[in-house]
Design a protein around this motif. Structure first.
Motif: not given
Length: 285
Positions: A170, A231, A269
């Motif tokens: 992320s 993300e 994710i």
């Protein structure tokens, strides 16, 4: 194409909670792909750069597997802001920037759209201690925050985000999207009033939280937002629920991407069609 690399740091802790000096366990090298940082107490990864955050994450994960083999199971591998009395960082490298790249603008944008939200999930006491040691200043252009390199520049403000591959991906993705926007001359307008650097230095979350709506708006305006929406949602999920990341816990199982597909963060994710992905991504929108 923009490239992304990093040299994140990590620490080692024994069963009694005492710091284990990295040079006693890891290769005592400051140039190998796995080694120690400048003063040898802290471990450091030097993964290969890539053309995408996910590609670079795979390189990091491969090195984490090797670290796991090097470090005895009774010693914890930890990340975050501090290990013992040592600050640890998660430096991100950006290259292939092209001519006339606006590095000053990129630094301000990274401070606003990446460093601020990361500060909101740090442990306050650890963040303050790290900043008092001179690391991670907001709005700083000195060597502690940014370093020019032949291939581009190194953003040095962040703490170590190696706590898990979800949060790492992320953070890498947001940083990549921000620098990509600057390279395209499409950087979102940086709010004229961002938190006072003193509030950032003291990790005053009460003073920083009101800026989250502007940060999220900036994320949505990034050209790569449609591609990196999921993300970004991972970090946003932590922010929405005002969750701090965990320091002092062994991060080994947070990097078992292939061996443990059910590890925390995978469904968020992993598959873009996963219902959890869609639900959490909508928190941004």
């Amino acid at each position: 194409m923009l490239t992304i690399g990093s040299d994140p740091e990590f620490g080692l802790i024994d069963e009694d909670g005492y710091q284990v000096l990295a040079h006693n366990v890891l290769p005592n090298s400051t140039t190998d792909e796995i080694g120690v940082d400048g003063h040898s107490d802290i471990g450091e990864l030097r993964p290969k750069y890539a053309n995408s955050p996910r590609g670079h994450l795979e390189n990091i994960a491969a090195l984490m597997m090797k670290v796991e083999e090097m470090v005895p199971s009774h010693i914890k591998i930890v990340a975050g802001s501090m290990v013992g009395n040592d600050p640890i960082g998660g430096h991100i490298h950006f290259g292939n920037l092209g001519r006339n790249f606006a590095r000053g603008l990129a630094l301000r944008a990274l401070d606003c759209y990446l460093a601020l939200p990361v500060a909101l999930i740090e442990i306050e006491s650890s963040a303050r201690e790290r900043h008092q040691d001179g690391y991670g200043g907001l709005g700083s252009v000195d060597d502690a925050a940014c370093r020019s390199q032949p291939w581009g520049f190194e953003y040095r403000t962040l703490p170590s985000w190696l706590l898990g591959w979800g949060v790492a991906l992320s953070i890498l993705s947001i940083g990549y999207a921000v620098v990509d926007a600057v390279k395209r001359n499409s950087c979102p307008t940086i709010p004229s009033k961002i938190p006072d650097p003193k509030d950032f230095h003291n990790c005053n979350k009460e003073a920083m939280h009101p800026f989250l709506s502007k940060i999220r708006q900036g994320w949505r305006e990034l050209p790569l937002y449609p591609e990196f929406r999921l993300e970004m949602a991972y970090l946003n999920h932590l922010l929405v629920h005002k969750m701090d990341w965990l320091e002092g816990v062994d991060i080994r199982d947070k990097w078992w991407m292939n061996r443990r597909p059910s590890a925390k963060g995978f469904k968020i994710i992993g598959n873009p069609n996963d219902a959890n992905c869609i639900k959490i991504a909508r928190l941004i929108e």
